[in-house]
Design a protein around this motif. Sequence first.
Motif, PDB file in Angstrom:
ATOM      1  N   VAL A   1      44.941  14.873  32.507  1.00  0.00           N
ATOM      2  CA  VAL A   1      44.182  15.869  33.249  1.00  0.00           C
ATOM      3  C   VAL A   1      43.360  17.646  32.812  1.00  0.00           C
ATOM      4  N   ALA A   2      42.029  17.413  32.881  1.00  0.00           N
ATOM      5  CA  ALA A   2      40.802  18.396  32.846  1.00  0.00           C
ATOM      6  C   ALA A   2      41.043  19.232  34.199  1.00  0.00           C
ATOM      7  N   HIS A   3      41.321  20.545  33.546  1.00  0.00           N
ATOM      8  CA  HIS A   3      40.829  20.915  34.502  1.00  0.00           C
ATOM      9  C   HIS A   3      40.528  22.763  34.608  1.00  0.00           C
ATOM     10  N   ASN A   4      39.758  22.772  35.518  1.00  0.00           N
ATOM     11  CA  ASN A   4      39.199  24.425  35.895  1.00  0.00           C
ATOM     12  C   ASN A   4      39.071  25.389  37.072  1.00  0.00           C
ATOM     13  N   GLY A   5      40.187  26.070  36.669  1.00  0.00           N
ATOM     14  CA  GLY A   5      40.610  27.432  38.078  1.00  0.00           C
ATOM     15  C   GLY A   5      41.648  27.672  37.727  1.00  0.00           C
ATOM     16  N   ASN A   6      42.140  28.390  38.087  1.00  0.00           N
ATOM     17  CA  ASN A   6      43.685  29.309  38.955  1.00  0.00           C
ATOM     18  C   ASN A   6      44.599  28.898  39.487  1.00  0.00           C
ATOM     19  N   LEU A   7      46.003  28.390  39.453  1.00  0.00           N
ATOM     20  CA  LEU A   7      46.904  28.175  40.613  1.00  0.00           C
ATOM     21  C   LEU A   7      47.132  29.388  40.807  1.00  0.00           C
ATOM     22  N   VAL A   8      46.986  29.614  41.898  1.00  0.00           N
ATOM     23  CA  VAL A   8      47.671  31.891  42.028  1.00  0.00           C
ATOM     24  C   VAL A   8      49.180  31.025  42.973  1.00  0.00           C
ATOM     25  N   ASN A   9      49.806  30.147  42.726  1.00  0.00           N
ATOM     26  CA  ASN A   9      51.132  29.406  42.944  1.00  0.00           C
ATOM     27  C   ASN A   9      51.994  28.718  41.492  1.00  0.00           C
ATOM     28  N   ALA A  10      50.885  28.462  40.891  1.00  0.00           N
ATOM     29  CA  ALA A  10      51.776  27.887  40.023  1.00  0.00           C
ATOM     30  C   ALA A  10      53.215  28.608  39.151  1.00  0.00           C
ATOM     31  N   HIS A  11      53.450  29.962  39.477  1.00  0.00           N
ATOM     32  CA  HIS A  11      54.533  30.631  38.638  1.00  0.00           C
ATOM     33  C   HIS A  11      55.577  29.977  39.597  1.00  0.00           C
TER      34      HIS A  11
ATOM     35  N   VAL B   1      47.615  17.932  45.972  1.00  0.00           N
ATOM     36  CA  VAL B   1      46.611  19.509  46.338  1.00  0.00           C
ATOM     37  C   VAL B   1      46.962  20.250  47.211  1.00  0.00           C
ATOM     38  N   ALA B   2      48.040  19.618  48.784  1.00  0.00           N
ATOM     39  CA  ALA B   2      48.688  20.273  49.418  1.00  0.00           C
ATOM     40  C   ALA B   2      49.307  21.384  48.678  1.00  0.00           C
ATOM     41  N   ARG B   3      49.795  20.785  47.954  1.00  0.00           N
ATOM     42  CA  ARG B   3      50.813  22.125  47.644  1.00  0.00           C
ATOM     43  C   ARG B   3      50.022  23.439  46.579  1.00  0.00           C
ATOM     44  N   MET B   4      49.183  22.478  45.916  1.00  0.00           N
ATOM     45  CA  MET B   4      48.528  23.723  44.940  1.00  0.00           C
ATOM     46  C   MET B   4      48.060  24.849  45.345  1.00  0.00           C
ATOM     47  N   LYS B   5      47.677  26.503  45.489  1.00  0.00           N
ATOM     48  CA  LYS B   5      47.334  26.585  46.097  1.00  0.00           C
ATOM     49  C   LYS B   5      46.066  27.175  44.998  1.00  0.00           C
ATOM     50  N   GLY B   6      44.865  28.155  45.660  1.00  0.00           N
ATOM     51  CA  GLY B   6      44.288  28.874  44.572  1.00  0.00           C
ATOM     52  C   GLY B   6      42.872  27.646  43.997  1.00  0.00           C
TER      53      GLY B   6
ATOM     54  N   PRO C   1      26.267  43.313  42.990  1.00  0.00           N
ATOM     55  CA  PRO C   1      27.376  44.116  43.601  1.00  0.00           C
ATOM     56  C   PRO C   1      28.366  45.093  42.036  1.00  0.00           C
ATOM     57  N   PRO C   2      29.232  46.530  42.247  1.00  0.00           N
ATOM     58  CA  PRO C   2      29.554  46.422  41.134  1.00  0.00           C
ATOM     59  C   PRO C   2      31.502  46.063  41.119  1.00  0.00           C
ATOM     60  N   HIS C   3      31.858  44.941  40.145  1.00  0.00           N
ATOM     61  CA  HIS C   3      32.908  44.367  40.470  1.00  0.00           C
ATOM     62  C   HIS C   3      34.106  45.399  40.217  1.00  0.00           C
ATOM     63  N   ARG C   4      34.331  45.291  41.493  1.00  0.00           N
ATOM     64  CA  ARG C   4      35.793  46.927  42.149  1.00  0.00           C
ATOM     65  C   ARG C   4      37.748  46.047  42.153  1.00  0.00           C
ATOM     66  N   PHE C   5      37.613  44.509  42.193  1.00  0.00           N
ATOM     67  CA  PHE C   5      38.742  44.219  42.990  1.00  0.00           C
ATOM     68  C   PHE C   5      38.714  43.093  41.273  1.00  0.00           C
ATOM     69  N   PRO C   6      39.904  42.654  41.112  1.00  0.00           N
ATOM     70  CA  PRO C   6      40.514  42.224  39.682  1.00  0.00           C
ATOM     71  C   PRO C   6      40.105  39.758  40.507  1.00  0.00           C
ATOM     72  N   CYS C   7      40.228  39.431  40.064  1.00  0.00           N
ATOM     73  CA  CYS C   7      40.360  37.869  40.346  1.00  0.00           C
ATOM     74  C   CYS C   7      41.386  37.145  39.956  1.00  0.00           C
ATOM     75  N   HIS C   8      41.907  36.631  41.036  1.00  0.00           N
ATOM     76  CA  HIS C   8      43.320  35.657  40.608  1.00  0.00           C
ATOM     77  C   HIS C   8      42.451  34.298  40.441  1.00  0.00           C
ATOM     78  N   TYR C   9      41.600  33.874  40.269  1.00  0.00           N
ATOM     79  CA  TYR C   9      40.877  32.509  40.984  1.00  0.00           C
ATOM     80  C   TYR C   9      40.196  32.303  39.725  1.00  0.00           C
ATOM     81  N   GLY C  10      41.079  32.272  38.234  1.00  0.00           N
ATOM     82  CA  GLY C  10      39.903  32.046  37.234  1.00  0.00           C
ATOM     83  C   GLY C  10      38.823  32.906  36.213  1.00  0.00           C
ATOM     84  N   ILE C  11      38.442  33.915  36.297  1.00  0.00           N
ATOM     85  CA  ILE C  11      37.296  34.646  35.814  1.00  0.00           C
ATOM     86  C   ILE C  11      38.909  35.824  35.259  1.00  0.00           C
ATOM     87  N   ASP C  12      37.789  35.833  34.120  1.00  0.00           N
ATOM     88  CA  ASP C  12      39.896  37.316  32.552  1.00  0.00           C
ATOM     89  C   ASP C  12      39.372  38.616  33.208  1.00  0.00           C
TER      90      ASP C  12
END
Length: 497
Positions: free
Chosen positions: A136-146, A188-193, A414-425
Motif C-alpha cells: 500500500v502507498a498512502h497519502n493523507g491522515n486517518l484521524v481514528n488511526a489511534h 474503507v467504511a471503518r477509516m475516518k479522515g 486567507p490567514p491560517h488560524r486553525f490546525p489541520c488534522h488531515y495530513g498537513i504538517d
Amino acid sequence: MRKGRNVPAQPLLSRQMTMKPTGVIDPQPMDEDKPREACGLFGAFGHPDAAKLCYFGIYALQHRGQESAGIAVTDNGAIDEYKGMGLVPDVFDMDVLDGLNGPTAIGHVRYSTTGSSIVANAQPLVVRHRNRAYAVAHNGNLVNAHTIKAELEEAGSIFQTTMDSEVFLHLFVRSLSLGFEEALKATVARMKGAFSMVVLTSRGEMIGIKDPHGFRPLCLGKLNGSWILASETCALDLVQAEFVRELEPGEIVIISKDGVKSIRTSTPKQRSFCIFEFIYFARPDSTFFGHNVYLTRKAHGRRLAEEAPVGADLVMPFPDSGVYAGLGYSEASGIPFETGMIRNHYVGRTFIQPTQSMRDFGVRVKLNPIKELLKGKDIIIIEDSIIRGTTAKTRVKALRELGVKRVHLRVSGPPHRFPCHYGIDFSTKGELIAAKMSVEELGRYLGLDSLAYLSLDGLLESTGIDNPADHFCKACFDGCYPVHFDENLSKHCMEVR
C-alpha cells in the motif's frame, strides 16, 4: 534478478531488496515556514517496464515529498520492493530498476508530518497474509488511526511501523473472509479522515482508493493498453499517458486483467477537496476539476489585487511559491512584475545547517536579492501563505537592510488560524502565527508597511469552479472540519502520511 541482492532464488510472496541507509533526514529544512503535505502516489498496471514507469511518475511528483521514495512491483505471485531515504534519483539507479521486474508496480514519495523519518516508515508498505502479499502507498491522515490501532492490538495484531497506513492493511486482511471486494468496502467504511491510496496485490491487481470526502487527489490515466493511477495529472504528462478522469470521493477502482471495475461506497453530500492543492501543494502544470493550477493561482493574484491594492514600484515573489499569484497581481494592478530574489536551486537536503550564531545564513543561502533592482524601491511581495512567520520575518529584515524603501506583503489565501488534522504538517494551533495575532499585529511583527490576505470568498470564487464552497475543505481558514476528530487522540496520533 540483479546480482548482489540478498534475495532467495525461489519466488516468495514478498521479497525485499536491499534498501538505502536508515539515517534520519530533516525534511525540507530550508523551507521551514511552508506547509507540507504527505506524499505522492503513482501506479502502473500491465506495462512491461512498470517499475521504470513508476520511477518517472514519482519523479514528477517529487514536490509532494522529498523525504523518502519507494517502488513495489509484482511478478509471478510475488511482490518485490525497494525504498530508501532521499530524493527519487538518489534512491534509484538503473541497476535497481532493472531488478524490479513485473508488469504492475506502485510508487510513493513521502514527507512525514509527525514521527521518525526512517526507512522503516518509507512506503510502499508490504505485508504477507495467507499465501498472498499486499503493498500500500498512502497519502493523507486517518484521524481514528489511534483508536483502531488500540483495538487491533487488543485483538492480537502486531504493528511493525508507526504509520497509520499499516492500520489499513490490518483491517483489510482481517476482513478478507467477506471476500476481496467486500473487504475493501468494509475497510474503507471503518477509516475516518483523509486518504487516497494505491494498493498492489501479489495476484496482480492494482487498486485505487479515495476517501468519501475526497480530501486528497487521485486520478486515472491510460497509456496504450496500460492503466495509470497518479496523485496529479503532471505525472501522467511525463509518461505520456492520457488523462481519463479523477476518482470520485468514496470510489474504489480495481484494475485487473479483466479491466477496470469501479465500486462506490457511501459519499457525503459535500466534497472536501483540500483547497491548498490549488494554492500551494500541486505542481502548476496539474489540473483538478478541469481547472489548471497555474491559471487558478494567477486568478487568485488578480482577485488579490482587486481586494488589497497598494501603490509600489514592482511586484515580486519569494520564489517559487508566490510566482503565479504574483503574475496575476501584476497583471491586474498594472505594476511591473520582477524577480527580485534569485533562488539557488542547488541547495540540497544535505546542506550543512548553520550554527545558532549564523542563524540567518540558512535563509540567505537559498534566496539572494538583486540589490540594484530593489534598493530605494517600494515593493509588493506576493506569498501564498504565512504559517509560522519565522522565514518571512528574516527575509523582510534582509530587504530593509538592503535599502528597500517600503515593503508590502500580500498573501494569496486567507490567514491560517486553525490546525489541520488531515495530513498537513501544522497540527496544533500554537504553530500558526495568524492564530495569535491580528493582521495588523502580524504586519508589525514582520516589519512590514502593510499586510493583506485574500478573502475566503475571493479565494473560492477565483477558482472558477461552480459552487466552490461545496467542493473544498477550508478548515485551516474557517475552523469548519468536515470529519470529526478527537483532539486528545490527535495529539498522540500515528505517523501521518
